[in-house]
Each structure stands twice: as structure tokens, then as C-alpha cells.
Motif scaffolding. Structure first.
Motif, short mmCIF file in Angstrom:
data_model
loop_
_atom_site.label_atom_id
_atom_site.label_comp_id
_atom_site.label_asym_id
_atom_site.label_seq_id
_atom_site.Cartn_x
_atom_site.Cartn_y
_atom_site.Cartn_z
N ASN A 47 10.90 -15.49 81.59
CA ASN A 47 11.18 -16.24 80.36
C ASN A 47 9.91 -16.64 79.61
O ASN A 47 9.95 -17.50 78.75
N CYS A 90 8.87 -19.98 83.69
CA CYS A 90 8.64 -21.41 83.55
C CYS A 90 9.89 -22.16 83.96
O CYS A 90 10.95 -21.99 83.35
N LEU A 92 10.67 -25.23 83.50
CA LEU A 92 11.14 -26.16 82.46
C LEU A 92 11.96 -25.46 81.39
O LEU A 92 12.78 -26.08 80.72
N TYR A 93 11.74 -24.17 81.20
CA TYR A 93 12.51 -23.42 80.21
C TYR A 93 13.96 -23.21 80.65
O TYR A 93 14.84 -23.04 79.83
N PRO A 95 16.44 -25.17 82.18
CA PRO A 95 17.51 -26.08 81.71
C PRO A 95 17.61 -26.14 80.19
O PRO A 95 18.66 -26.48 79.64
N LEU A 96 16.51 -25.80 79.50
CA LEU A 96 16.52 -25.83 78.04
C LEU A 96 17.08 -24.54 77.44
O LEU A 96 17.35 -24.48 76.24
N GLY A 97 17.20 -23.49 78.26
CA GLY A 97 17.70 -22.21 77.77
C GLY A 97 16.71 -21.51 76.86
O GLY A 97 17.09 -20.70 76.02
N VAL A 98 15.42 -21.78 77.04
CA VAL A 98 14.37 -21.21 76.19
C VAL A 98 13.79 -19.97 76.86
O VAL A 98 13.66 -19.91 78.08
N SER A 99 13.43 -18.98 76.06
CA SER A 99 12.74 -17.79 76.55
C SER A 99 11.85 -17.26 75.44
O SER A 99 12.30 -17.07 74.32
N LYS A 105 16.22 -13.43 75.52
CA LYS A 105 16.76 -14.64 74.89
C LYS A 105 18.10 -14.99 75.50
O LYS A 105 18.93 -14.13 75.74
#
Length: 106
Positions: A47, A90, A92-93, A95-99, A105
Motif C-alpha cells: 500500500n 504501512c 496505519l494505512y 484502517p484508513l483504507g489508503v494506498s 487502491k
């Protein structure tokens, strides 16, 4: 006599792929297996993209350098962004659903 029961989790990387290694000790329940199965397929996807990795490496090396310059053990904190960049993942990414990884994505 103490009998141990549980699961140990390890992470292995081969190229761009991460593998979650699970080792069981003792007798596992059905609930244990229900917990394990989704983890195997969703947690360790790449991610972090190339630019994100470079920024993390520069930031980490800067923190490590500052630690050496000021003779402080706080420079060890710089190992965290360097290690995350090396893994390409990462925590931390998640739970935020960030990539920032192209094609990954959520």
C-alpha cells in the motif's frame, strides 16, 4: 502443568508479495480458524507507492542523522519509516483504507 495455546504470526516478503505465516500451538478452535482466514488474504497487500517510499527513506535517514548529530537515542525512531518503506506496507494505512501503490487502491 502449563499448556500453551495460541497462534504466532510472522511476515515474509518475496518480491512485491507479502506472506503472513501462521504457526499454531495447542488445539485451535473453529473461532480461531475464522479469525485467521481473513487475515491471510487482506492484511499485507502493498500500500506504499514509489514516491511514498522515497519520502519515508529520506525522512527516516534524516531522523537517524539528527540522532547521531545530537548524540541521542531518539535517532532510532528513524528506523521505523525506513523499515516501513522497505516492507512496502504501512500499518496505519490499513484502517484508513489508503494506498499510494499504483493499482492497489481500496
Amino acid at each position: 502443568m502449563l499448556k500453551r495455546h495460541g497462534i504466532s504470526i510472522g511476515i515474509e516478503r518475496t518480491g512485491q508479495h507479502f506472506f503472513l505465516c501462521l504457526k499454531a500451538q495447542g488445539k485451535l478452535t473453529h473461532e480461531d480458524y475464522q479469525t485467521i482466514t481473513p487475515l491471510e488474504y487482506s492484511i499485507m497487500k502493498c500500500n506504499i507507492g514509489k514516491i511514498d517510499r522515497v519520502i519515508r527513506i529520506i525522512l527516516g535517514l534524516g531522523i537517524i542523522s539528527a540522532g547521531f548529530y545530537f548524540q541521542s537515542w531518539l535517532g532510532v525512531i528513524g528506523l521505523i519509516p525506513v523499515a516501513i518503506a522497505a516492507m512496502g506496507w504501512c500499518p496505519l494505512y490499513l484502517p484508513l483504507g489508503v494506498s499510494t501503490c499504483p493499482g492497489q487502491k481500496d
